[in-house]
Scaffold this active site. Sequence first.
Site, mmCIF file in Angstrom:
data_model
loop_
_atom_site.group_PDB
_atom_site.id
_atom_site.type_symbol
_atom_site.label_atom_id
_atom_site.label_comp_id
_atom_site.label_asym_id
_atom_site.label_seq_id
_atom_site.Cartn_x
_atom_site.Cartn_y
_atom_site.Cartn_z
ATOM 1 N N TYR A 143 -85.106 12.582 -7.892
ATOM 2 C CA TYR A 143 -84.933 13.155 -6.460
ATOM 3 C C TYR A 143 -85.108 14.708 -6.660
ATOM 4 O O TYR A 143 -85.249 15.423 -5.611
ATOM 5 C CB TYR A 143 -83.408 12.950 -6.362
ATOM 6 N N LYS A 188 -86.012 2.619 -18.043
ATOM 7 C CA LYS A 188 -87.173 2.066 -18.071
ATOM 8 C C LYS A 188 -87.828 2.554 -19.450
ATOM 9 O O LYS A 188 -88.933 3.360 -19.161
ATOM 10 C CB LYS A 188 -87.783 2.446 -16.898
ATOM 11 N N ASP A 220 -86.028 -3.258 -14.463
ATOM 12 C CA ASP A 220 -86.542 -4.580 -13.796
ATOM 13 C C ASP A 220 -85.728 -5.973 -14.241
ATOM 14 O O ASP A 220 -85.340 -6.537 -13.388
ATOM 15 C CB ASP A 220 -87.953 -4.635 -14.067
ATOM 16 N N ASP A 244 -79.333 4.174 -7.009
ATOM 17 C CA ASP A 244 -79.446 3.881 -5.749
ATOM 18 C C ASP A 244 -79.968 2.702 -5.447
ATOM 19 O O ASP A 244 -79.223 1.679 -4.693
ATOM 20 C CB ASP A 244 -80.593 5.013 -5.272
ATOM 21 N N ASP A 248 -77.467 -1.077 -3.785
ATOM 22 C CA ASP A 248 -77.742 -1.829 -2.700
ATOM 23 C C ASP A 248 -77.920 -3.233 -2.963
ATOM 24 O O ASP A 248 -77.316 -4.138 -2.248
ATOM 25 C CB ASP A 248 -79.053 -1.374 -1.972
HETATM 26 C C1 IPM Z 1 -77.596 6.857 -1.022
HETATM 27 C C2 IPM Z 1 -78.653 7.293 -0.217
HETATM 28 C C3 IPM Z 1 -79.443 8.440 -0.563
HETATM 29 C C4 IPM Z 1 -79.825 8.286 -2.102
HETATM 30 C C5 IPM Z 1 -80.331 8.856 0.312
HETATM 31 C C6 IPM Z 1 -80.097 9.006 1.700
HETATM 32 C C7 IPM Z 1 -80.857 10.268 -0.224
HETATM 33 O O1 IPM Z 1 -79.677 6.167 -0.343
HETATM 34 O O2 IPM Z 1 -76.604 7.626 -1.067
HETATM 35 O O3 IPM Z 1 -77.461 5.646 -1.576
HETATM 36 O O4 IPM Z 1 -80.814 7.794 -2.296
HETATM 37 O O5 IPM Z 1 -79.068 8.885 -2.863
HETATM 38 MN MN MN Z 2 -78.894 4.257 -1.434
#
Ligand code: IPM
Ligand code: MN
Length: 356
Positions: A143, A188, A220, A244, A248
Site C-alpha cells: 500500500y 506468501k 492462498d 484486507d 472481507d
Molecule cells: C479497508 C479498505 C481500504 C484498505 C481501502 C479503501 C484503501 O478496503 O479498510 O478494508 O484496503 O485498507
Molecule cells: Mn477492505
Amino acid sequence: MANINFAYLPGDGIGPEVGEAAMTVLNAMAIRFGHTLEPEFGLVGGAAIDAGEKPLPDDTYDSCECTGAILLGAVGGPKWDHLKGEDRPELGSLLPLRKRLNLYANIRPCKPYPALIDKAPLKRERLEGTDFVVMRELTGGIYFGDKGRDAQGAFDVCRYSDMEVERIAIKAFELAMTRRKKVTSVDKSNVLETSRLWREVVIRVAANYPEVALEHLLVDAMTMHMLTRAQDFDVVLTENMFGDILTDEASVLAGSMGVIPSASLSDGRLGMYEPIHGSAPDIAGQGKANPLAMILSAAWMLRLSFGLNAEASAVETAVEAALEGDQTTGDLGGKLSTQQVGEWIAEYVSQNDHQS
Ligand code: IPM
Ligand code: MN
Ligand code: NAD
C-alpha cells in the site's frame, strides 16, 4: 463524568447513514451514563473533494490528531474513481490518516453471533465456535511502497522493515496471551521476499512467548482453511494487503459485511474506529445499510480510547439483543432501515434495567 471528544468523519456513500445511526446510539449512551458527547465533524474523502477541499483537509487532520479518537464511516465511490493517486479519496485520506497517525495495528474480529449462524451461507458446523481476531499490519507493505508507471507498465513496491514486522507481531502475541494463546501467521513466503522476512521476524518474536502456539500458513491456503476450519484460529497475524482481503472473507462467516467493526491502533489510546466495509455505492442513499459494524466500532472507541468499558458493553449487549430479536436490516433478513436499527439499539441502551 467523561467528556467524549472525538473526530467524527462520516465520509461517503453509506458512511453518513451508518454514522447517523451510530451517533443516535452514542447519544443514548451519553444520556444514560451522564457523559458529554463532543463529536467534531470533519469532511473526508469524496465529501471533502466535493466541498472543494483536499481529500484530507488540514482541519480534519488536526481534529483527528487533537482528539486522538476517530470514528470514520467510509470513503470512496464511483464518482471519484476517475481521480488518480492521492487525489483519490482512499489514497488521499484514509491511507495518510493511518500513516501519519502511525495506526499500524488494525484489529478485526470474527465471532459469528449465535443469532446469525443460520443466516450465513456456510453450514452451522463450520461456524459454531468460531472466534478469531485478525491482526492486520496497516501502515506498511504494498500500500505504501513506491508506485507509478514507466515505459514498461506499472509498479507497486512491497517493502517491510524488521521493525514494522516486529511491532505488529508483538501486538499479535500480546493479544494471544489474553485469549487462547495461538497465533497463525499468514504470508506468501514461497514467493515473496517480504514474506520470508515476515516469517523470520515472527519466529524471533515468538521465542519471547513460549506459551503461545505459532502456526504459519500461506495466504492462498488460508482462504480455504478459513472456510473449512475457522474454529482453529485465535489470532491471525498478517500483512496489510492479505489482511484486507482475508477480513472481507471473514465477514461471510460473520453473516454480513455490515457486522464487523475495526480498531486501528498505535501505542496508547490513540485510535481510529471504522467498519471494515466500504461506502457500498450499490445501496447508498436507500436506508438499507446495516449500521451494526459502525455501532460496534463506536463501542470499541468507547472502550479503547476512553476506557469506558461498561458503556461499550452496554452498546454491545444492545446489538446482540437487536440480532436476537430480528431487529435488523435486509442483509440479515430483517425489515428495518439503517436508522430504525440505530433507534432500536439506542432505545435498548437507554433502558437501565437489562444492563449489566
Ligand atoms: C479497508 C479498505 C481500504 C484498505 C481501502 C479503501 C484503501 O478496503 O479498510 O478494508 O484496503 O485498507
Ligand atoms: Mn477492505
Ligand atoms: P463495499 O464494502 O463498499 O461493498 C461490498 C458489498 O457489501 C456491496 O454489495 C455492499 O452493498 C455490501 N455492504 C457493504 N457494507 C454494507 C453494510 N453496512 N450493510 C449491508 N451491505 C453492505 O466494497 P466495494 O463495493 O468494493 O467498495 C466501494 C467503495 O468503498 C470503493 O470506492 C472502495 O474503495 C471503498 N472502500 C472504502 C473503505 C473504507 O473507507 N474504509 C473500505 C472498503 C472499501
